[in-house]
Write an enzyme that holds these catalytic residues in place. Structure first.
Site, PDB file in Angstrom:
ATOM      1  CB  SER A  32      -8.678  -1.204   4.250  1.00 42.66           C
ATOM      2  OG  SER A  32      -9.036  -2.476   3.769  1.00 42.66           O
ATOM      3  CD  GLU A  92      -5.721   1.142   1.938  1.00 39.82           C
ATOM      4  OE1 GLU A  92      -5.565   0.007   2.421  1.00 39.82           O
ATOM      5  OE2 GLU A  92      -6.563   1.393   1.054  1.00 39.82           O
ATOM      6  NE  ARG A 146      -4.131  -1.770   0.236  1.00 35.80           N
ATOM      7  CZ  ARG A 146      -4.128  -3.033  -0.200  1.00 35.80           C
ATOM      8  NH1 ARG A 146      -3.074  -3.524  -0.832  1.00 35.80           N
ATOM      9  NH2 ARG A 146      -5.201  -3.788  -0.028  1.00 35.80           N
TER      10      ARG A 146
HETATM   11  P1  FAD Z   1      -8.439   9.170  -5.222  1.00 35.38           P
HETATM   12  O1  FAD Z   1      -9.129   8.814  -3.963  1.00 35.38           O
HETATM   13  O2  FAD Z   1      -9.078  10.141  -6.122  1.00 35.38           O
HETATM   14  O3  FAD Z   1      -6.975   9.691  -4.859  1.00 35.38           O
HETATM   15  C1  FAD Z   1      -6.163   8.996  -3.930  1.00 35.38           C
HETATM   16  C2  FAD Z   1      -4.835   9.755  -3.795  1.00 35.38           C
HETATM   17  O4  FAD Z   1      -4.101   9.684  -5.010  1.00 35.38           O
HETATM   18  C3  FAD Z   1      -5.012  11.252  -3.518  1.00 35.38           C
HETATM   19  O5  FAD Z   1      -3.962  11.651  -2.665  1.00 35.38           O
HETATM   20  C4  FAD Z   1      -4.893  11.900  -4.896  1.00 35.38           C
HETATM   21  O6  FAD Z   1      -4.435  13.228  -4.837  1.00 35.38           O
HETATM   22  C5  FAD Z   1      -3.880  10.985  -5.560  1.00 35.38           C
HETATM   23  N1  FAD Z   1      -4.091  10.858  -7.026  1.00 35.38           N
HETATM   24  C6  FAD Z   1      -5.180  10.364  -7.645  1.00 35.38           C
HETATM   25  N2  FAD Z   1      -4.972  10.304  -8.970  1.00 35.38           N
HETATM   26  C7  FAD Z   1      -3.713  10.761  -9.182  1.00 35.38           C
HETATM   27  C8  FAD Z   1      -2.917  10.939 -10.349  1.00 35.38           C
HETATM   28  N3  FAD Z   1      -3.363  10.637 -11.564  1.00 35.38           N
HETATM   29  N4  FAD Z   1      -1.656  11.432 -10.190  1.00 35.38           N
HETATM   30  C9  FAD Z   1      -1.187  11.748  -8.970  1.00 35.38           C
HETATM   31  N5  FAD Z   1      -1.898  11.622  -7.833  1.00 35.38           N
HETATM   32  C10 FAD Z   1      -3.139  11.116  -7.937  1.00 35.38           C
HETATM   33  N6  FAD Z   1      -7.561  -0.309  -2.506  1.00 35.38           N
HETATM   34  C11 FAD Z   1      -6.780  -1.402  -2.627  1.00 35.38           C
HETATM   35  O7  FAD Z   1      -5.548  -1.294  -2.778  1.00 35.38           O
HETATM   36  N7  FAD Z   1      -7.310  -2.658  -2.600  1.00 35.38           N
HETATM   37  C12 FAD Z   1      -8.618  -2.866  -2.436  1.00 35.38           C
HETATM   38  O8  FAD Z   1      -9.060  -4.016  -2.410  1.00 35.38           O
HETATM   39  C13 FAD Z   1      -9.474  -1.749  -2.299  1.00 35.38           C
HETATM   40  N8  FAD Z   1     -10.798  -1.911  -2.122  1.00 35.38           N
HETATM   41  C14 FAD Z   1     -11.607  -0.825  -1.975  1.00 35.38           C
HETATM   42  C15 FAD Z   1     -12.981  -1.027  -1.803  1.00 35.38           C
HETATM   43  C16 FAD Z   1     -13.838   0.048  -1.671  1.00 35.38           C
HETATM   44  C17 FAD Z   1     -15.315  -0.197  -1.484  1.00 35.38           C
HETATM   45  C18 FAD Z   1     -13.322   1.373  -1.707  1.00 35.38           C
HETATM   46  C19 FAD Z   1     -14.242   2.551  -1.607  1.00 35.38           C
HETATM   47  C20 FAD Z   1     -11.951   1.589  -1.874  1.00 35.38           C
HETATM   48  C21 FAD Z   1     -11.086   0.485  -2.001  1.00 35.38           C
HETATM   49  N9  FAD Z   1      -9.696   0.647  -2.174  1.00 35.38           N
HETATM   50  C22 FAD Z   1      -8.894  -0.455  -2.337  1.00 35.38           C
HETATM   51  C23 FAD Z   1      -9.088   1.994  -2.168  1.00 35.38           C
HETATM   52  C24 FAD Z   1      -9.148   2.716  -3.533  1.00 35.38           C
HETATM   53  O9  FAD Z   1     -10.096   2.134  -4.371  1.00 35.38           O
HETATM   54  C25 FAD Z   1      -7.794   2.711  -4.246  1.00 35.38           C
HETATM   55  O10 FAD Z   1      -6.803   3.291  -3.424  1.00 35.38           O
HETATM   56  C26 FAD Z   1      -7.838   3.455  -5.572  1.00 35.38           C
HETATM   57  O11 FAD Z   1      -6.624   3.262  -6.254  1.00 35.38           O
HETATM   58  C27 FAD Z   1      -8.083   4.948  -5.402  1.00 35.38           C
HETATM   59  O12 FAD Z   1      -8.325   5.503  -6.691  1.00 35.38           O
HETATM   60  P2  FAD Z   1      -9.025   6.903  -6.870  1.00 35.38           P
HETATM   61  O13 FAD Z   1      -8.922   7.264  -8.306  1.00 35.38           O
HETATM   62  O14 FAD Z   1     -10.383   6.887  -6.295  1.00 35.38           O
HETATM   63  O15 FAD Z   1      -8.055   7.846  -6.023  1.00 35.38           O
HETATM   64  N1  EPU Z   2     -11.354  -9.979  10.108  1.00 34.30           N
HETATM   65  C1  EPU Z   2     -12.051 -10.064  11.277  1.00 34.30           C
HETATM   66  N2  EPU Z   2     -12.998  -9.126  11.527  1.00 34.30           N
HETATM   67  C2  EPU Z   2     -13.257  -8.097  10.674  1.00 34.30           C
HETATM   68  C3  EPU Z   2     -12.539  -8.007   9.484  1.00 34.30           C
HETATM   69  C4  EPU Z   2     -11.570  -8.969   9.209  1.00 34.30           C
HETATM   70  O1  EPU Z   2     -11.831 -10.962  12.069  1.00 34.30           O
HETATM   71  O2  EPU Z   2     -14.132  -7.284  10.999  1.00 34.30           O
HETATM   72  C5  EPU Z   2     -10.377 -11.034   9.775  1.00 34.30           C
HETATM   73  C6  EPU Z   2     -10.968 -11.959   8.711  1.00 34.30           C
HETATM   74  O3  EPU Z   2     -11.722 -12.980   9.248  1.00 34.30           O
HETATM   75  C7  EPU Z   2      -9.732 -12.492   8.024  1.00 34.30           C
HETATM   76  C8  EPU Z   2      -8.750 -11.346   8.149  1.00 34.30           C
HETATM   77  O4  EPU Z   2      -9.221 -10.488   9.177  1.00 34.30           O
HETATM   78  O5  EPU Z   2      -9.225 -13.592   8.712  1.00 34.30           O
HETATM   79  C9  EPU Z   2      -8.565 -10.579   6.835  1.00 34.30           C
HETATM   80  O6  EPU Z   2      -9.799 -10.036   6.403  1.00 34.30           O
HETATM   81  P1  EPU Z   2     -10.164  -9.821   4.857  1.00 34.30           P
HETATM   82  O7  EPU Z   2      -9.900 -11.075   4.104  1.00 34.30           O
HETATM   83  O8  EPU Z   2     -11.513  -9.227   4.801  1.00 34.30           O
HETATM   84  O9  EPU Z   2      -9.089  -8.798   4.341  1.00 34.30           O
HETATM   85  P2  EPU Z   2      -8.413  -7.524   4.999  1.00 34.30           P
HETATM   86  O10 EPU Z   2      -7.035  -7.907   5.450  1.00 34.30           O
HETATM   87  O11 EPU Z   2      -9.295  -6.875   5.984  1.00 34.30           O
HETATM   88  C10 EPU Z   2      -7.201  -6.735   2.850  1.00 34.30           C
HETATM   89  C11 EPU Z   2      -7.035  -5.431   2.139  1.00 34.30           C
HETATM   90  C12 EPU Z   2      -8.236  -5.158   1.245  1.00 34.30           C
HETATM   91  C13 EPU Z   2      -8.334  -6.272   0.219  1.00 34.30           C
HETATM   92  C14 EPU Z   2      -8.492  -7.605   0.959  1.00 34.30           C
HETATM   93  C15 EPU Z   2      -8.445  -8.775   0.009  1.00 34.30           C
HETATM   94  C16 EPU Z   2      -5.623  -3.997   3.489  1.00 34.30           C
HETATM   95  C17 EPU Z   2      -5.556  -2.850   4.432  1.00 34.30           C
HETATM   96  N3  EPU Z   2      -6.852  -4.350   3.086  1.00 34.30           N
HETATM   97  O12 EPU Z   2      -8.312  -6.580   3.725  1.00 34.30           O
HETATM   98  O13 EPU Z   2      -8.013  -3.926   0.563  1.00 34.30           O
HETATM   99  O14 EPU Z   2      -9.434  -6.083  -0.637  1.00 34.30           O
HETATM  100  O15 EPU Z   2      -7.406  -7.773   1.900  1.00 34.30           O
HETATM  101  O16 EPU Z   2      -7.146  -8.936  -0.450  1.00 34.30           O
HETATM  102  O17 EPU Z   2      -4.597  -4.549   3.115  1.00 34.30           O
HETATM  103  C18 EPU Z   2      -8.329  -1.578   0.720  1.00 34.30           C
HETATM  104  O18 EPU Z   2      -7.099  -1.484   0.695  1.00 34.30           O
HETATM  105  O19 EPU Z   2      -9.089  -0.578   0.737  1.00 34.30           O
HETATM  106  C19 EPU Z   2      -8.946  -2.907   0.705  1.00 34.30           C
HETATM  107  C20 EPU Z   2     -10.251  -3.098   0.767  1.00 34.30           C
END
Ligand code: FAD
Ligand code: EPU
Length: 339
Positions: A239, A335, A165
């Site tokens: 997250s 994050e 991240r």
């Molecule tokens: P923004 O929120 O618009 O920007 C994020 C940051 O990047 C800001 O500081 C912004 O200034 C900067 N920025 C954006 N675009 C640019 C650019 N082109 N050049 C320079 N700086 C820039 N993330 C994960 O890694 N894994 C996940 O599984 C995951 N699951 C998610 C689930 C949900 C429901 C949500 C809401 C978010 C999740 N995220 C996850 C976080 C998010 O989706 C990612 O971090 C995504 O890459 C953010 O993209 P954005 O365009 O919305 O960025």
């Molecule tokens: N868990 C709990 N309670 C909770 C949530 C999680 O006990 O309320 C336990 C789950 O049971 C599991 C473990 O924690 O054993 C991990 O949970 P999960 O598989 O849901 O994934 P996570 O570690 O919480 C990470 C990433 C996600 C990504 C998923 C799948 C980070 C900070 N988050 O979540 O990324 O989608 O793994 O790979 O690394 C994001 O970055 O925004 C994001 C959603």
């Protein structure tokens, strides 16, 4: 001259659904438009924020500067061999559209990253990751320009300093570089990646003999929809904190008290503990404080149940952080980008 809007609500532009105003706002769909915009004299002294899908950002105040909404589009295949393709995508393309484009053509490598919200340009910022894959695995290069002097630069993988991240764009170059284009190297003879247990279990449960990358993206979609709230229903940014990276001695200490502790090995010295588990163990899953709190199914997701301010969301996050610190002695690191 580009149309620069004044005092624009950013509510539709952040997935927390927080109501804040941007003093100035412009939507650009090409690098040329960006250059045009920044040449406008009255903007030279403004603070700038590049905004993608707003899915990893928490606005705690009005933004007293220029928000540049990046809508630079375009996906193309620029190199193709028997084994690989190199895809170029404009930074304003929605990440999931790029995933669908690749999965439909059977180009492997990003199917495990299905349904991550946001834009292509933000994907390298925190090296997006999910279900056993990270952007760095397929990263070829990215191009953009420094915001201070508009000098263009192409970054190699090593130069991006990708980590969990993290990248140089979230550390040394935070807010200083505008990513305009991303190139990915994908596999034309893809092997499915089932290294993430929950994904493997889900695929096995269905009992398909030779899953394709299309199957993988479908399973990832299903798993994600079962636990992560859709921002169009409940405001959130995924997250809120990173998972906790701790010395292995911390795991040895905690497991004596919590035999059900969940942890993963990072290297010989470092272990990762899911922050969601820590928050949940503090009894804070489904926390409700006014209109904010934590999600009922995933404690790591801080939510806006409607009408919460950025400050209220931030305060809840700090309450959660404090509780985890007191109970486990572990310092959670956000994050989400807090503005
Ligand atoms: P923004 O929120 O618009 O920007 C994020 C940051 O990047 C800001 O500081 C912004 O200034 C900067 N920025 C954006 N675009 C640019 C650019 N082109 N050049 C320079 N700086 C820039 N993330 C994960 O890694 N894994 C996940 O599984 C995951 N699951 C998610 C689930 C949900 C429901 C949500 C809401 C978010 C999740 N995220 C996850 C976080 C998010 O989706 C990612 O971090 C995504 O890459 C953010 O993209 P954005 O365009 O919305 O960025
Ligand atoms: N868990 C709990 N309670 C909770 C949530 C999680 O006990 O309320 C336990 C789950 O049971 C599991 C473990 O924690 O054993 C991990 O949970 P999960 O598989 O849901 O994934 P996570 O570690 O919480 C990470 C990433 C996600 C990504 C998923 C799948 C980070 C900070 N988050 O979540 O990324 O989608 O793994 O790979 O690394 C994001 O970055 O925004 C994001 C959603």
């Amino acid at each position: 001259m580009l149309n620069i809007l004044k005092n624009i609500s950013l509510k539709p532009y952040n997935t927390f659904g927080v109501e804040v105003l941007a003093k100035k706002f412009a939507d650009i769909s090409s690098v040329e438009q960006f250059k045009q915009l920044i040449r406008q004299a009255d903007l030279q002294t403004e603070e700038m924020l590049i905004l993608g899908g707003g899915s990893n950002i928490l606005f705690t105040n009005d933004f007293n500067g220029l928000v540049i909404k990046n809508s630079i589009g375009g996906i193309s295949i620029i190199v193709e061999t028997d084994a690989h393709v190199i895809i170029s995508a404009g930074a304003g393309v929605m990440w999931d559209d790029l995933v669908n484009f690749c999965v439909n053509k059977n180009f492997g490598g990003i199917e495990n990253l299905k349904l991550i919200p946001g834009t292509v340009g933000a994907a390298p910022i925190q090296n997006i990751g999910a279900y056993g894959a990270e952007l760095v695995d397929v990263f070829e290069s990215l191009t953009g320009m420094f915001i201070q002097n508009y000098e263009e630069k192409t970054f190699t993988k090593v130069e991006c300093k990708f980590g969990y991240r993290s990248s140089i764009f979230k550390t040394d170059l935070k807010g200083k570089f505008f990513i305009t284009e991303l190139k990915l190297k994908l596999n034309k003879k893809p092997k499915v990646n089932l290294s993430y247990k929950a994904l493997k279990d889900s695929v096995e449960e269905e009992g398909i003999a030779n899953p394709t990358i299309k199957d993988i993206s479908r399973h990832v979609k299903n798993i994600r929809e079962s636990k992560l709230p859709n921002p169009s229903d409940i405001g959130n940014a995924g997250s809120f904190f990173k998972n906790a990276e701790v010395h292995r001695s911390k795991v040895e200490e905690l497991i004596k008290v919590y035999p059900d502790l969940v942890f993963y090995k990072v290297d010989n010295e470092t272990m990762k503990i899911p922050s969601g588990w820590l928050i949940d163990k503090c009894g804070l899953k489904g926390l409700r404080k006014g209109n904010t709190g934590t999600h009922d199914k995933q404690a790591l997701v801080i939510v806006n149940r409607g009408g919460a301010t950025g400050k209220e969301i931030f305060e809840v996050a700090m309450f959660v952080k404090e509780k985890v610190k007191n109970v486990f002695g572990i310092e959670l690191i956000p994050e989400v980008n807090i503005i």
